[in-house]
Design an enzyme around this catalytic site. Structure first.
Site, PDB file in Angstrom:
ATOM      1  N   GLY A  25       0.757  -1.293   0.005  1.00  0.00           N
ATOM      2  CA  GLY A  25       0.062   0.124   0.001  1.00  0.00           C
ATOM      3  C   GLY A  25       0.797   1.332  -0.096  1.00  0.00           C
ATOM      4  N   ASN A  26       2.036   1.400   0.610  1.00  0.00           N
ATOM      5  CA  ASN A  26       2.669   2.649   0.712  1.00  0.00           C
ATOM      6  C   ASN A  26       3.623   2.722  -0.582  1.00  0.00           C
ATOM      7  OD1 ASN A  26       4.572   0.365   0.980  1.00  0.00           O
ATOM      8  ND2 ASN A  26       6.143   1.750   2.026  1.00  0.00           N
ATOM      9  N   LYS A 136     -13.341  -9.787   4.631  1.00  0.00           N
ATOM     10  CA  LYS A 136     -12.687  -8.320   4.250  1.00  0.00           C
ATOM     11  C   LYS A 136     -13.846  -7.448   4.051  1.00  0.00           C
ATOM     12  CE  LYS A 136      -8.534  -9.669   2.813  1.00  0.00           C
ATOM     13  NZ  LYS A 136      -7.346  -8.928   3.083  1.00  0.00           N
ATOM     14  N   LYS A 220      -3.179 -10.146  -2.173  1.00  0.00           N
ATOM     15  CA  LYS A 220      -2.304  -9.778  -3.253  1.00  0.00           C
ATOM     16  C   LYS A 220      -0.866 -10.479  -3.002  1.00  0.00           C
ATOM     17  CE  LYS A 220       0.876  -6.594  -1.433  1.00  0.00           C
ATOM     18  NZ  LYS A 220       0.758  -6.552  -0.200  1.00  0.00           N
ATOM     19  N   LYS A 282       2.300 -12.429   3.900  1.00  0.00           N
ATOM     20  CA  LYS A 282       3.762 -12.213   3.006  1.00  0.00           C
ATOM     21  C   LYS A 282       4.565 -13.358   3.226  1.00  0.00           C
ATOM     22  CE  LYS A 282       3.364  -7.211   3.581  1.00  0.00           C
ATOM     23  NZ  LYS A 282       2.401  -7.287   2.765  1.00  0.00           N
TER      24      LYS A 282
END
Ligand code: ADP
Ligand code: MG
Length: 322
Positions: A25-26, A136, A220, A282
């Site tokens: 996101g960053n 979500k 993602k 991740k």
């Protein structure tokens, strides 16, 4: 004999490292203005990779962007814009910004590398257990009564979201197959930079001869690992907010991890060191990608540390111990 040695050398020389880079996101921005500025910096380490001779495929998150698109349609009209369509729009919008920033950086360095965004659908299983428990949150907040009404009308799953009100919740199923895989491969093999599986991809299920979009969000990081695995990448880089993954994260005894093998990382997962919904996906993505093949590595680091991380300084590398 001489010939085969000669060909072996050529082969090693010509085999480019294939790298999938997942942007967190960053790396993007909350508004269009902000994002078009931020991506100018984001693309630099990516073009470094290309300049270094690697084949690069870029994936990215889309949480705030798809949220914004979804809310815009909800406020503007009675007609709801289906969630898969919102996802497709976010892939186009983010892909456009990444494409133009990449093109500018490539031009600046005197290189000539085409860039393409592939609107990407990802197949999920309609019987994925995730559909039984949507996790979500998306869209507006409602009071309990309105939420109940909407839930009955639209068949949405409404749940309370951390004391802030009621929201629609959608499932987060696992990615099974990337529908546009052949296109992605052809582009990458032709030396083009490919932006794909944006936001984890548009989730679709198979219905006879057709794919049908479903309201869901594919993680993602999982989609990026699926891509990396299917195209047989050498390296999966997940760029996020932290330089390294850590044990006892956020606590006084926090300890940063550098090189970790898959067996050790499994122990850390069991011990609960990685938060669900942020670092755990991740780490799991890295593990899934690396595990079946000793030659593969996953690097998790920050965008700021990407260059040093690639040079072997800093960042967390997950590898398979032979
Ligand atoms: P992205 O947009 O890159 O996916 P996330 O917020 O989903 O970013 O995940 C990164 C965040 O994970 C970090 O900012 C950090 O707060 C959090 N995190 C949770 N557990 C850990 C851990 N063990 N080590 C490092 N970061 C962690
Ligand atoms: Mg995340």
């Amino acid at each position: 004999m001489e010939n085969s040695v000669f060909y072996a050398i050529i082969y090693v020389d010509m085999k480019k490292q294939r790298i999938v880079v997942a942007l967190g996101g960053n790396a993007l921005g909350k508004t269009a203005e902000e994002q078009s500025q931020i991506v100018k910096k984001t693309v630099r380490p990516l073009v470094d990779l290309v300049e270094g001779g690697s084949q690069v495929l870029i994936t990215h998150g889309n949480g705030p962007q798809v949220g914004m698109i979804n809310l815009a349609f909800e406020s503007a009209s009675e007609e709801t814009m289906p969630f898969p369509e919102c996802g497709a729009m976010s892939q186009g919008y983010i892909g456009y910004h990444l494409q133009s920033a990449l093109q500018a950086e490539i031009q600046r360095r005197g290189l000539s590398v085409p860039v393409a965004t592939v609107i990407t659908q990802v197949l999920v299983d309609p019987d994925d257990p995730a559909f039984a428990d949507p996790t979500k949150p998306i869209g507006f907040f409602y009071d309990a009564e309105t939420a109940k009404k909407i839930s009955a009308e639209k068949d949405w799953v409404m749940k309370e979201d951390s004391g802030r009100g009621w929201r629609r919740h959608v499932a987060s199923p696992l990615p099974l197959e990337i529908v546009e895989l052949e296109t992605i491969k052809v582009l990458a093999e032709a030396g083009q930079i490919v932006i794909t599986v944006g936001g984890g991809g548009i989730p679709v299920v198979s219905r006879g001869d057709e794919y049908e979009g479903v309201a869901a969000v594919i993680d993602k990081d999982f989609a990026s690992a699926k891509l990396a695995e299917t195209i047989n990448a050498d390296l999966l880089i997940i760029l996020t907010t932290v330089d390294n993954i850590a044990l006892h994260y956020g606590m006084p005894q926090q300890e940063e991890l550098y090189d970790v093998d898959t067996e050790t990382i499994k122990e850390y997962i069991k011990a609960g060191h990685f938060a669900a919904g942020s670092m755990l996906p991740k780490v799991m993505a890295g593990l899934h990608f690396v595990e079946p093949d000793e030659g593969r590595q996953a690097l998790i680091t920050s965008l700021a540390n990407a260059k040093s991380g690639l040079a072997g300084e800093g960042g967390t590398r997950i590898y398979c111990r032979s």
